[in-house]
Design a protein around this motif. Structure first.
Motif, mmCIF file in Angstrom:
data_model
loop_
_atom_site.group_PDB
_atom_site.id
_atom_site.type_symbol
_atom_site.label_atom_id
_atom_site.label_comp_id
_atom_site.label_asym_id
_atom_site.label_seq_id
_atom_site.Cartn_x
_atom_site.Cartn_y
_atom_site.Cartn_z
ATOM 1 N N GLU A 37 77.810 20.624 22.917
ATOM 2 C CA GLU A 37 76.666 20.955 23.456
ATOM 3 C C GLU A 37 76.526 20.503 25.014
ATOM 4 N N GLY A 122 73.686 27.587 16.614
ATOM 5 C CA GLY A 122 73.302 28.191 17.650
ATOM 6 C C GLY A 122 71.831 28.496 17.243
ATOM 7 N N ALA A 187 78.023 29.271 20.371
ATOM 8 C CA ALA A 187 76.712 28.665 20.050
ATOM 9 C C ALA A 187 75.787 28.522 21.073
ATOM 10 N N ALA A 191 72.024 30.047 21.214
ATOM 11 C CA ALA A 191 70.850 29.321 21.356
ATOM 12 C C ALA A 191 70.196 29.542 22.612
#
Length: 288
Positions: A37, A122, A187, A191
């Protein structure tokens, strides 16, 4: 005072819901599959991979210096939501760490179907952050920087977070395989799109600009049939030199077909321009 209190009672539970979804995405999809992340959370994940430090603690500690920056630029009310959001995130992360360690929750791990993990990561991360941002909160970290950039430069929060995430995730190449980094970028992209959609797209409307010779008649019928406000602008054709009117009206998405029918019933030759409107404040739409 009552208005502020009622607003808090409406928004704080929704901020908590967003942080819970985001924490679930991290603990259920991201960390078990050694994905990444961005931002401060990404740094916390790297510390978790390298040293085993719990994400719930590192994210909270790393956010503290950014609280002061947010207090100065965004003001007391915004940083209050930020502190609430980041503490809420840490609480939900700690809760899920406990559920996983005690065996009450089995995270999604895969060794051959990372696309499934990436897609759901995501969706959950973007949905959680989108809800948090939509109701004025942040989870700290780069979210504070993104909100400052939105306020000062007008950039979308999804774009700012996407760029910052790419930087942090790029640095993670030193610690995790490049295949996992590439999966993570997918992902993050999903997102970022969901963040912008939840903030703006869910409230999208359509603006009609209709060039016609029958503005008064058209505006009256729209008022009577759809109960929508209409604005008339005088206009003149550059080629013909004829005087015309521009009928301007904003409608919800489900009303598009009805408005087209009204326009064509009065003036089949009308020139229609339809544009996206991501947020509408006022009678018949959202009130603030």
């Amino acid at each position: 005072m009552k208005t502020n209190l009622s607003q808090l009672l409406r928004t704080l539970p929704l901020v908590m819901l967003g942080t819970a979804i985001y924490a679930f995405g991290l603990q259920y999809f991201v960390i078990p599959n050694q994905l990444m992340e961005g931002g401060v959370t990404g740094v916390g994940i790297l510390l978790n991979y390298a040293l085993g430090w719990p994400l719930s603690i590192t994210t909270l500690v790393l956010n503290i210096p950014l609280y002061f920056l947010g207090w100065k630029v965004l003001g007391r009310s915004h940083i209050g939501y930020t502190i609430f959001g980041s503490v809420s995130l840490s609480v939900f992360l700690a809760l899920m760490e406990k559920l996983i360690s005690s065996g009450w929750m089995e995270p999604f791990r895969t060794s051959n179907d990372y696309i499934l993990a990436v897609l759901y990561a995501g969706v959950t991360l973007g949905s959680g952050l989108g809800i948090v941002f939509r109701y004025g909160g942040t989870t700290g970290g780069v979210d504070i920087i993104a909100r400052i950039a939105t306020k000062k430069k007008g950039w979308s929060m999804g774009q700012v977070i996407l760029v910052s995430d790419i930087i942090v995730i790029g640095l993670s190449l030193l610690y995790i395989p490049k295949e996992k980094v590439l999966y993570t970028l997918v992902a993050v992209f999903i997102a970022s799109k969901l963040i912008d959609f939840i903030q703006e797209g869910a409230y999208a409307a359509k603006a009609f600009s209709v060039v016609t010779d029958h503005g008064e008649e058209m505006g009256k019928l729209i008022n009577e049939t759809m109960d929508r406000g209409v604005t008339l602008y005088p206009a003149r054709g550059a080629y013909s030199g004829k005087q015309k009117e521009v009928v301007y009206c904003v409608v919800a998405r489900h009303e598009i077909r009805q408005l087209k029918t009204i326009v064509r019933s009065i003036d089949p030759l009308a020139f229609i321009i339809i544009t996206d409107v991501h947020e509408v404040l006022g009678e018949g739409f959202k009130e603030e």
